[in-house]
Design an enzyme around this catalytic site. Structure first.
Site, PDB file in Angstrom:
ATOM      1  N   ASP A  29      33.236  40.477 -19.177  1.00 61.02           N
ATOM      2  CA  ASP A  29      34.054  39.637 -20.164  1.00 61.02           C
ATOM      3  C   ASP A  29      33.866  39.826 -21.547  1.00 61.02           C
ATOM      4  OD1 ASP A  29      35.127  38.313 -17.762  1.00 61.02           O
ATOM      5  OD2 ASP A  29      34.519  36.385 -18.247  1.00 61.02           O
ATOM      6  N   ALA A  30      32.675  40.087 -22.021  1.00 61.53           N
ATOM      7  CA  ALA A  30      32.220  40.445 -23.409  1.00 61.53           C
ATOM      8  C   ALA A  30      32.950  41.764 -23.772  1.00 61.53           C
ATOM      9  CB  ALA A  30      30.873  40.226 -23.612  1.00 61.53           C
ATOM     10  N   THR A  32      35.526  42.887 -22.116  1.00 56.27           N
ATOM     11  CA  THR A  32      37.095  42.940 -22.399  1.00 56.27           C
ATOM     12  C   THR A  32      37.520  42.161 -23.789  1.00 56.27           C
ATOM     13  OG1 THR A  32      36.928  42.392 -19.988  1.00 56.27           O
ATOM     14  CG2 THR A  32      39.043  41.861 -21.392  1.00 56.27           C
ATOM     15  N   ASP A  66      38.654  48.884 -21.654  1.00 54.78           N
ATOM     16  CA  ASP A  66      39.482  48.493 -20.765  1.00 54.78           C
ATOM     17  C   ASP A  66      39.063  49.072 -19.406  1.00 54.78           C
ATOM     18  OD1 ASP A  66      41.414  46.897 -19.359  1.00 54.78           O
ATOM     19  OD2 ASP A  66      43.244  48.454 -19.908  1.00 54.78           O
ATOM     20  N   ASP A  69      35.102  47.412 -18.551  1.00 49.15           N
ATOM     21  CA  ASP A  69      34.812  46.044 -18.102  1.00 49.15           C
ATOM     22  C   ASP A  69      35.274  46.123 -16.548  1.00 49.15           C
ATOM     23  OD1 ASP A  69      37.579  46.662 -18.117  1.00 49.15           O
ATOM     24  OD2 ASP A  69      38.280  44.839 -19.392  1.00 49.15           O
ATOM     25  N   GLY A  70      36.023  46.910 -16.061  1.00 46.02           N
ATOM     26  CA  GLY A  70      36.183  46.622 -14.815  1.00 46.02           C
ATOM     27  C   GLY A  70      35.129  47.492 -13.818  1.00 46.02           C
ATOM     28  N   ASP A  87      41.540  40.296 -18.280  1.00 49.82           N
ATOM     29  CA  ASP A  87      41.901  41.907 -18.477  1.00 49.82           C
ATOM     30  C   ASP A  87      43.466  42.223 -18.599  1.00 49.82           C
ATOM     31  OD1 ASP A  87      42.519  44.517 -17.655  1.00 49.82           O
ATOM     32  OD2 ASP A  87      40.551  44.838 -17.290  1.00 49.82           O
ATOM     33  N   ASP A  91      45.367  42.817 -22.060  1.00 47.14           N
ATOM     34  CA  ASP A  91      45.873  44.137 -22.284  1.00 47.14           C
ATOM     35  C   ASP A  91      47.429  44.034 -22.987  1.00 47.14           C
ATOM     36  OD1 ASP A  91      44.089  45.610 -20.915  1.00 47.14           O
ATOM     37  OD2 ASP A  91      45.348  45.732 -19.138  1.00 47.14           O
TER      38      ASP A  91
HETATM   39  C1  LIG Z   1      42.262  66.195 -34.590  1.00 48.33           C
HETATM   40  C2  LIG Z   1      42.881  65.159 -33.726  1.00 48.33           C
HETATM   41  C3  LIG Z   1      43.071  63.972 -34.106  1.00 48.33           C
HETATM   42  C4  LIG Z   1      43.931  63.168 -32.960  1.00 48.33           C
HETATM   43  C5  LIG Z   1      42.999  62.151 -32.505  1.00 48.33           C
HETATM   44  C6  LIG Z   1      43.679  61.411 -31.361  1.00 48.33           C
HETATM   45  C7  LIG Z   1      42.473  61.000 -30.390  1.00 48.33           C
HETATM   46  C8  LIG Z   1      42.965  59.899 -29.606  1.00 48.33           C
HETATM   47  C9  LIG Z   1      43.755  60.153 -28.688  1.00 48.33           C
HETATM   48  C10 LIG Z   1      44.290  59.642 -27.563  1.00 48.33           C
HETATM   49  C11 LIG Z   1      43.228  58.375 -27.356  1.00 48.33           C
HETATM   50  C12 LIG Z   1      44.235  57.362 -26.159  1.00 48.33           C
HETATM   51  C13 LIG Z   1      43.392  56.831 -25.053  1.00 48.33           C
HETATM   52  C14 LIG Z   1      44.294  55.851 -24.623  1.00 48.33           C
HETATM   53  C15 LIG Z   1      43.483  55.600 -23.323  1.00 48.33           C
HETATM   54  C16 LIG Z   1      43.894  54.497 -22.505  1.00 48.33           C
HETATM   55  C17 LIG Z   1      43.016  53.973 -21.562  1.00 48.33           C
HETATM   56  C18 LIG Z   1      43.572  52.607 -21.011  1.00 48.33           C
HETATM   57  O1  LIG Z   1      43.450  51.778 -21.523  1.00 48.33           O
HETATM   58  O2  LIG Z   1      44.211  52.765 -20.026  1.00 48.33           O
HETATM   59  C19 LIG Z   1      44.596  51.583 -19.205  1.00 48.33           C
HETATM   60  C20 LIG Z   1      44.919  51.839 -17.899  1.00 48.33           C
HETATM   61  C21 LIG Z   1      45.307  50.373 -17.383  1.00 48.33           C
HETATM   62  O3  LIG Z   1      44.416  49.765 -17.113  1.00 48.33           O
HETATM   63  P1  LIG Z   1      44.370  48.388 -16.018  1.00 48.33           P
HETATM   64  O4  LIG Z   1      44.923  48.488 -14.786  1.00 48.33           O
HETATM   65  O5  LIG Z   1      43.297  47.427 -16.720  1.00 48.33           O
HETATM   66  O6  LIG Z   1      45.870  47.645 -16.754  1.00 48.33           O
HETATM   67  C22 LIG Z   1      46.852  47.209 -16.111  1.00 48.33           C
HETATM   68  C23 LIG Z   1      48.085  47.820 -16.609  1.00 48.33           C
HETATM   69  O7  LIG Z   1      48.032  47.226 -17.910  1.00 48.33           O
HETATM   70  C24 LIG Z   1      49.579  47.176 -15.819  1.00 48.33           C
HETATM   71  O8  LIG Z   1      50.605  47.613 -16.995  1.00 48.33           O
HETATM   72  P2  LIG Z   1      51.636  48.502 -16.593  1.00 48.33           P
HETATM   73  O9  LIG Z   1      51.108  49.874 -16.152  1.00 48.33           O
HETATM   74  O10 LIG Z   1      52.151  47.747 -15.170  1.00 48.33           O
HETATM   75  O11 LIG Z   1      52.575  48.357 -17.860  1.00 48.33           O
HETATM   76  C25 LIG Z   1      49.381  45.963 -15.742  1.00 48.33           C
HETATM   77  O12 LIG Z   1      50.648  45.580 -15.146  1.00 48.33           O
HETATM   78  C26 LIG Z   1      48.170  45.066 -15.227  1.00 48.33           C
HETATM   79  O13 LIG Z   1      48.324  43.802 -15.468  1.00 48.33           O
HETATM   80  C27 LIG Z   1      46.941  45.603 -16.054  1.00 48.33           C
HETATM   81  O14 LIG Z   1      45.740  45.213 -15.382  1.00 48.33           O
HETATM   82  O15 LIG Z   1      44.066  52.327 -17.269  1.00 48.33           O
HETATM   83  C28 LIG Z   1      44.153  53.562 -16.831  1.00 48.33           C
HETATM   84  O16 LIG Z   1      45.352  53.966 -16.286  1.00 48.33           O
HETATM   85  C29 LIG Z   1      43.006  54.442 -16.293  1.00 48.33           C
HETATM   86  C30 LIG Z   1      43.620  55.957 -16.624  1.00 48.33           C
HETATM   87  C31 LIG Z   1      43.324  56.224 -18.148  1.00 48.33           C
HETATM   88  C32 LIG Z   1      43.563  57.359 -18.646  1.00 48.33           C
HETATM   89  C33 LIG Z   1      43.174  57.639 -19.931  1.00 48.33           C
HETATM   90  C34 LIG Z   1      43.636  59.080 -20.411  1.00 48.33           C
HETATM   91  C35 LIG Z   1      43.307  59.417 -21.771  1.00 48.33           C
HETATM   92  C36 LIG Z   1      43.645  60.670 -22.093  1.00 48.33           C
HETATM   93  C37 LIG Z   1      43.202  61.261 -23.341  1.00 48.33           C
HETATM   94  C38 LIG Z   1      41.882  60.638 -23.900  1.00 48.33           C
HETATM   95  C39 LIG Z   1      41.648  61.453 -25.053  1.00 48.33           C
HETATM   96  C40 LIG Z   1      40.196  61.186 -25.571  1.00 48.33           C
HETATM   97  C41 LIG Z   1      39.942  61.360 -26.961  1.00 48.33           C
HETATM   98  C42 LIG Z   1      38.514  60.963 -27.351  1.00 48.33           C
HETATM   99  C43 LIG Z   1      38.400  60.858 -28.794  1.00 48.33           C
HETATM  100  C44 LIG Z   1      37.151  59.900 -29.101  1.00 48.33           C
HETATM  101  C45 LIG Z   1      37.198  59.548 -30.484  1.00 48.33           C
HETATM  102  N1  LIG Z   2      36.246  41.146 -17.557  1.00 45.97           N
HETATM  103  C1  LIG Z   2      36.513  41.675 -16.491  1.00 45.97           C
HETATM  104  C2  LIG Z   2      37.415  42.495 -16.345  1.00 45.97           C
HETATM  105  C3  LIG Z   2      38.015  43.214 -15.308  1.00 45.97           C
HETATM  106  N2  LIG Z   2      37.535  42.476 -14.051  1.00 45.97           N
HETATM  107  C4  LIG Z   2      37.911  43.233 -12.756  1.00 45.97           C
HETATM  108  O1  LIG Z   2      38.203  44.432 -13.043  1.00 45.97           O
HETATM  109  C5  LIG Z   2      39.764  44.706 -12.454  1.00 45.97           C
HETATM  110  C6  LIG Z   2      40.428  45.592 -13.640  1.00 45.97           C
HETATM  111  O2  LIG Z   2      39.612  46.935 -13.614  1.00 45.97           O
HETATM  112  P1  LIG Z   2      39.852  47.794 -14.569  1.00 45.97           P
HETATM  113  O3  LIG Z   2      39.269  49.217 -14.396  1.00 45.97           O
HETATM  114  O4  LIG Z   2      41.280  48.015 -14.616  1.00 45.97           O
HETATM  115  O5  LIG Z   2      39.309  47.476 -16.068  1.00 45.97           O
HETATM  116  C7  LIG Z   2      40.181  43.468 -12.552  1.00 45.97           C
HETATM  117  O6  LIG Z   2      41.219  43.185 -11.658  1.00 45.97           O
HETATM  118  C8  LIG Z   2      39.296  42.476 -12.246  1.00 45.97           C
HETATM  119  O7  LIG Z   2      39.027  42.519 -10.897  1.00 45.97           O
HETATM  120  C9  LIG Z   2      36.541  41.419 -14.131  1.00 45.97           C
HETATM  121  O8  LIG Z   2      36.169  40.999 -12.901  1.00 45.97           O
HETATM  122  N3  LIG Z   2      36.286  40.777 -15.240  1.00 45.97           N
HETATM  123 MG   LIG Z   3      40.066  46.854 -17.605  1.00 49.07          MG
HETATM  124 MG   LIG Z   4      43.172  46.376 -18.315  1.00 51.04          MG
END
Ligand SMILES: CCCCCCCC/C=C\CCCCCCCC(=O)OC[C@H](COP(=O)(O)O[C@@H]1[C@H](O)[C@H](OP(=O)(O)O)[C@@H](O)[C@H](O)[C@H]1O)OC(=O)CCCCCCC/C=C\CCCCCCCC
Ligand SMILES: Nc1ccn([C@@H]2O[C@H](COP(=O)(O)O)[C@@H](O)[C@H]2O)c(=O)n1
Ligand SMILES: [Mg+2]
Ligand SMILES: [Mg+2]
Length: 222
Positions: A29-30, A32, A66, A69-70, A87, A91
């Site tokens: 939670d912290a 998140t 994000d 935490d999970g 979470d 978001d």
């Molecule tokens: C010189 C160059 C300069 C440029 C600098 C740019 C650097 C930075 C570039 C990009 C960074 C962007 C990273 C973004 C990463 C996002 C990760 C993330 O938070 O994904 C969250 C996602 C969903 O998680 P949840 O399951 O918790 O959320 C659900 C979701 O929100 C649902 O919404 P819906 O989809 O339905 O709209 C809700 O319905 C639901 O309630 C909710 O629970 O997690 C994922 O999807 C996992 C995959 C993550 C993939 C990340 C890919 C990152 C790609 C590139 C990274 C580049 C790294 C750069 C590092 C630089 C460090 C300084």
């Molecule tokens: N503070 C939290 C945050 C997340 N969870 C659990 O993780 C699931 C989400 O997973 P992500 O990989 O998308 O972060 C969420 O559905 C919870 O089950 C939690 O328990 N406490």
């Molecule tokens: Mg999360």
């Molecule tokens: Mg999330």
């Protein structure tokens, strides 16, 4: 798509860090809460001033919370309904700050009414896309579709473009156009995704109603 293909990779990469935090007594939670606060601060301090590079760096440092935490909750065996609620709810707050930050820039010194409107559309449509799934699931439907542009795509497309566009401040020419392009892509992609989810929920609801099942949830038919 990213959720499907990139999550496994980031889970592997972030698991040791998540384990380290747990050993130090940090709770999921912290993470998140702090992660969301960092994203909100990065977006609302830097983006309205057009400081896209530094804003993106700060947001990137916090947005991966994000995934952490999970991961922590699962490793510690403390995944909970409260954690899932926290979470997902935070978001929405983080997404509002990111696209709100873009809108504030274009409403102010960025001086572009159309891109301000596109940013607001990205904000609103992203929230509605997520709501469709939450509401569909709350009335007992599987909502077996993710769609073209989920949250990860919305963030990656807009943040990569913002980070690169921010290099304009360091004298890199021609990068300023990347953010407007990304916002249009996210806006159109979110509209398509909304359509995909609504069509799926409509079909699933019709099948469930025809099957005579009782809708789940006290408000299911309201
Ligand atoms: C010189 C160059 C300069 C440029 C600098 C740019 C650097 C930075 C570039 C990009 C960074 C962007 C990273 C973004 C990463 C996002 C990760 C993330 O938070 O994904 C969250 C996602 C969903 O998680 P949840 O399951 O918790 O959320 C659900 C979701 O929100 C649902 O919404 P819906 O989809 O339905 O709209 C809700 O319905 C639901 O309630 C909710 O629970 O997690 C994922 O999807 C996992 C995959 C993550 C993939 C990340 C890919 C990152 C790609 C590139 C990274 C580049 C790294 C750069 C590092 C630089 C460090 C300084
Ligand atoms: N503070 C939290 C945050 C997340 N969870 C659990 O993780 C699931 C989400 O997973 P992500 O990989 O998308 O972060 C969420 O559905 C919870 O089950 C939690 O328990 N406490
Ligand atoms: Mg999360
Ligand atoms: Mg999330």
């Amino acid at each position: 798509m990213l959720n499907k293909y990139a999550r496994a990779f980031f889970t592997r990469v972030l698991t040791p860090f998540a384990a380290f935090l747990l050993r130090r007594g940090v709770t999921p939670d912290a993470v998140t809460l702090v992660g969301t606060a960092g994203v909100v601060a990065g977006a609302l301090v830097f983006f309205p001033r057009g400081e896209f590079f530094w804003g993106t760096i700060v947001i990137t440092l916090f947005v991966f919370s994000d995934l952490v935490d999970g991961n922590m909750a699962r490793q510690a065996g403390v995944s909970s309904r409260w954690g899932a609620f926290l979470d997902s709810t935070l978001d929405r707050v983080a997404d509002g700050a990111v696209f709100g930050g873009f809108a504030l820039w274009y409403a102010g010194a960025g001086d572009d009414d159309v891109l301000c409107a596109v940013s607001i559309f990205c904000l609103a449509s992203g929230q509605v896309v997520s709501y469709t799934k939450a509401r569909g699931e709350s009335i007992g439907l599987p909502v077996a579709v993710n769609g073209l542009v989920e949250r990860a795509e919305r963030l990656v497309v807009s943040l990569v473009a913002a980070g690169l566009a921010g290099l304009h401040a360091f004298g890199v020419p021609g990068v300023g156009i990347l953010l407007p392009i990304a916002l249009w892509v996210v806006a159109v992609g979110s509209a398509v995704t909304l359509g995909q989810r609504v069509v799926t929920v409509r079909r699933e609801a019709a099948e469930a109603d025809a099957g005579g099942g009782t809708p789940r949830g006290s408000e299911a038919t309201s």
